[in-house]
Scaffold this motif. Structure first.
Motif, PDB file in Angstrom:
ATOM      1  N   UNK A  36       0.842  -1.189   0.000  1.00 59.72           N
ATOM      2  CA  UNK A  36       0.000   0.000   0.000  1.00 59.72           C
ATOM      3  C   UNK A  36       0.880   1.241   0.000  1.00 59.72           C
ATOM      4  N   UNK A  37       0.383   2.310  -0.594  1.00 55.64           N
ATOM      5  CA  UNK A  37       1.114   3.569  -0.608  1.00 55.64           C
ATOM      6  C   UNK A  37       0.672   4.494   0.523  1.00 55.64           C
ATOM      7  N   UNK A  38      -0.177   3.975   1.405  1.00 61.70           N
ATOM      8  CA  UNK A  38      -0.684   4.726   2.555  1.00 61.70           C
ATOM      9  C   UNK A  38      -0.449   3.886   3.804  1.00 61.70           C
ATOM     10  N   UNK A  39      -0.098   4.533   4.889  1.00 56.78           N
ATOM     11  CA  UNK A  39       0.161   3.823   6.138  1.00 56.78           C
ATOM     12  C   UNK A  39      -1.102   3.123   6.645  1.00 56.78           C
ATOM     13  N   UNK A  40      -0.891   2.050   7.386  1.00 55.02           N
ATOM     14  CA  UNK A  40      -2.012   1.269   7.915  1.00 55.02           C
ATOM     15  C   UNK A  40      -2.955   2.126   8.748  1.00 55.02           C
ATOM     16  N   UNK A  41      -2.422   3.129   9.420  1.00 57.19           N
ATOM     17  CA  UNK A  41      -3.242   3.972  10.285  1.00 57.19           C
ATOM     18  C   UNK A  41      -4.286   4.768   9.523  1.00 57.19           C
TER      19      UNK A  41
ATOM     20  N   UNK B 152      -5.851   3.584   6.576  1.00 57.46           N
ATOM     21  CA  UNK B 152      -6.450   2.707   5.568  1.00 57.46           C
ATOM     22  C   UNK B 152      -7.763   2.076   6.022  1.00 57.46           C
ATOM     23  N   UNK B 153      -8.340   2.561   7.101  1.00 59.13           N
ATOM     24  CA  UNK B 153      -9.664   2.072   7.475  1.00 59.13           C
ATOM     25  C   UNK B 153     -10.650   2.365   6.360  1.00 59.13           C
ATOM     26  N   UNK B 154     -11.567   1.452   6.116  1.00 60.29           N
ATOM     27  CA  UNK B 154     -12.593   1.668   5.100  1.00 60.29           C
ATOM     28  C   UNK B 154     -13.652   2.645   5.560  1.00 60.29           C
TER      29      UNK B 154
ATOM     30  N   UNK C  65       1.075   1.623  13.493  1.00 64.96           N
ATOM     31  CA  UNK C  65       0.344   2.603  12.692  1.00 64.96           C
ATOM     32  C   UNK C  65       1.127   3.032  11.463  1.00 64.96           C
ATOM     33  N   UNK C  66       2.459   3.039  11.559  1.00 64.65           N
ATOM     34  CA  UNK C  66       3.294   3.528  10.458  1.00 64.65           C
ATOM     35  C   UNK C  66       3.572   2.450   9.414  1.00 64.65           C
ATOM     36  N   UNK C  67       3.083   1.237   9.606  1.00 62.65           N
ATOM     37  CA  UNK C  67       3.408   0.134   8.698  1.00 62.65           C
ATOM     38  C   UNK C  67       2.716   0.309   7.345  1.00 62.65           C
ATOM     39  N   UNK C  68       3.350  -0.258   6.318  1.00 65.15           N
ATOM     40  CA  UNK C  68       2.772  -0.316   4.975  1.00 65.15           C
ATOM     41  C   UNK C  68       2.492  -1.783   4.655  1.00 65.15           C
ATOM     42  N   UNK C  69       1.225  -2.127   4.627  1.00 68.55           N
ATOM     43  CA  UNK C  69       0.793  -3.513   4.484  1.00 68.55           C
ATOM     44  C   UNK C  69       0.723  -3.861   3.001  1.00 68.55           C
TER      45      UNK C  69
ATOM     46  N   UNK D  19     -14.447   6.219   7.647  1.00 64.95           N
ATOM     47  CA  UNK D  19     -13.848   7.413   8.252  1.00 64.95           C
ATOM     48  C   UNK D  19     -14.212   7.611   9.714  1.00 64.95           C
ATOM     49  N   UNK D  20     -15.360   7.097  10.152  1.00 58.77           N
ATOM     50  CA  UNK D  20     -15.761   7.250  11.545  1.00 58.77           C
ATOM     51  C   UNK D  20     -15.191   6.150  12.438  1.00 58.77           C
ATOM     52  N   UNK D  21     -14.434   5.213  11.857  1.00 57.49           N
ATOM     53  CA  UNK D  21     -13.771   4.154  12.626  1.00 57.49           C
ATOM     54  C   UNK D  21     -12.311   4.081  12.178  1.00 57.49           C
ATOM     55  N   UNK D  22     -11.490   5.048  12.583  1.00 59.56           N
ATOM     56  CA  UNK D  22     -10.127   5.160  12.045  1.00 59.56           C
ATOM     57  C   UNK D  22      -9.235   3.954  12.315  1.00 59.56           C
TER      58      UNK D  22
END
Length: 452
Positions: free
Chosen positions: A60-65, A67-69, A90-94, A71-74
């Motif tokens: 992923x090009x966005x951190x795991x923190x 990437x929640x599907x 939180x900083x991981x790239x899955x 927005x109201x459940x980060x």
């Protein structure tokens, strides 16, 4: 005689990738009496092109923190990883394949939820036509079966890359020319020199897939720019200064970057980009696309640090070279190709031979480029038109598709990358998760269904 109860409204969502799946979920959760038919031509729902890869270097090009599907459940995505025994900081790239697993788990949850039993119908087929029928919209599938819906949401993603400029017809039919970069097969790709047209994130994926096995890769793009890398960042305050034009926005962004760093400056302007884009007249949007887009893209859409290191290693080892130049002509030559291009800043063109070509120039959204399929059918019917910038579909502020007559086509909506001309940021999960909820609300309003 007892009255017959009115049938619940049906919404067809065409496209089962991220945008389509999340639109379907929002419709089901917001409108308790709506039936959703999710149409997907790929073998698996929920993955789309982006998340069907199994390559370990496709991250992923966005951190795991972020990437929640929802927005109201980060923390939704990270909680899912932890529950599955794969805790990530939180900083991981899955990996993108892992994220595809996450999306499919959301689909399973919807299908198995007793409160939504029977309201999500999966259509494993391709939609080839949508036309008015008795006050509703009739969806025709490739097998010939039809069903009627009260609204249709197009979540089709983007079209494959445009053919290379100057390519002879024989090139496009050549077995060593790969028009769809997601279909690259490292097991069957030839050895030798391979040309990658484009130097964006798609090129990065293909380069990592093909590296080794005696291959030498050349990436060619107009500017020769490669996406920058993510890095640990601090706070990202919104910039202070004018954003009224692309030129003014660039000055403001540069000033902000000098104070807080370029990554923080770009991240700080992200929450404003949709409003800023909509505030610019078409002439200013065209100016941005013509002059600033390549630089914005490489700073905005970044690579995971480990991927940036891998790519840098390919460059250092000379397995990959990145060139800036304009492609002029491509001809079949024996088992491969003769490619003529003009290096940036040079007058004389250069001709080189390549064993294979992979088109990584990026997906397109222009519906006029579709010669077959659903978009072509809708265009012939006058149900849609290209947006003035040629980025995708023309839609209004409620994501209703604008027809050839300049008016919204009744019951037809769009979501995802095809709406870029209206909102600009419509590619990454942090933007799409908001837009899918927005289009679900717009559809509910059009059906006079009160959201839950």
């Amino acid at each position: 005689m007892a009255s017959v109860p009115e049938a619940p409204p049906t919404v067809a969502v065409i496209g089962g990738g991220f945008s389509g799946l999340l639109t379907a979920i929002h419709l089901l959760r917001q409108s308790p009496n709506v039936i959703v038919r999710l149409v997907e031509r790929a073998p698996r729902f929920g993955r789309g092109r982006a998340y069907q890869t199994a390559h370990p270097d496709h991250l992923l090009n966005v951190r795991a923190s972020n990437m929640s599907a929802f927005p109201d459940q980060p923390d939704h995505f990270r909680d899912w990883l932890a529950a599955d025994g794969v805790a990530r900081p939180a900083e991981a790239f899955v990996s993108r394949g892992r994220y595809g697993d996450y999306l499919q788990s959301l689909l399973r949850d919807e299908v198995s939820d007793p409160s939504r039993a029977g309201r999500l119908l999966l259509e494993a087929d391709e939609a080839v036509a949508v036309e008015p029928a008795d006050g509703r919209l009739r969806v025709t599938l490739a097998v010939g079966r039809t069903f009627d819906a009260d609204a249709v949401v197009l979540a089709l993603g983007l079209l494959p890359p445009a053919p290379p400029p100057g390519a002879e017809p024989e090139v496009l039919a050549h077995p060593a020319y790969v028009a769809d970069p997601w279909r690259v097969d490292p097991e069957t790709a030839p050895q030798g020199d391979i040309l990658l047209i484009g130097s964006g994130l798609t090129m990065v994926d293909v380069a990592l897939s093909l590296a080794g096995e005696g291959r030498r890769l050349t990436a060619l793009s107009r500017h020769g720019l490669v996406s920058r890398s993510h890095a640990p960042t601090g706070s990202a305050p919104q910039p202070e200064g004018s954003l009224a034009t692309p030129r003014a926005a660039l000055r403001t962004l540069r000033a902000q970057a000098e104070k807080v760093g370029w990554r923080e400056a770009v991240d700080g302007i992200r929450p404003l980009t949709q409003a800023v884009w909509r505030s610019w007249p078409l002439s200013q949007r065209r100016r941005f696309l013509r002059h600033a887009r390549p630089w914005w893209d490489v700073h905005r859409h970044r690579m995971a640090p480990t991927i940036a290191a891998r790519l840098s290693g390919l460059v250092v080892s000379t397995e990959l070279e990145v060139l800036a130049g304009r492609l002029e002509h491509v001809a079949a030559e024996g088992q491969g190709f003769a490619v003529r291009f003009r290096p940036r800043g040079e007058r004389a063109p250069v001709t080189r031979s390549f064993a294979a070509i992979v088109n990584c120039s990026g997906p397109r959204g222009d519906p006029e480029a579709a010669s077959a399929g659903l978009l072509a059918d809708l265009r012939r019917r006058g149900a849609l038109r290209r947006d003035p910038l040629g980025l995708g579909l023309d839609v209004d502020d409620h994501l209703r598709v604008i027809g050839a007559d300049g008016r919204p086509t009744p019951g037809l909506f769009a979501v995802g990358p095809l709406t870029r001309a209206a909102v600009w940021e419509a590619l990454a999960v942090p933007d799409l998760r908001n837009q899918t909820a927005e289009v679900a609300r717009a559809v509910a309003r059009s059906l006079a269904v009160a959201p839950a």
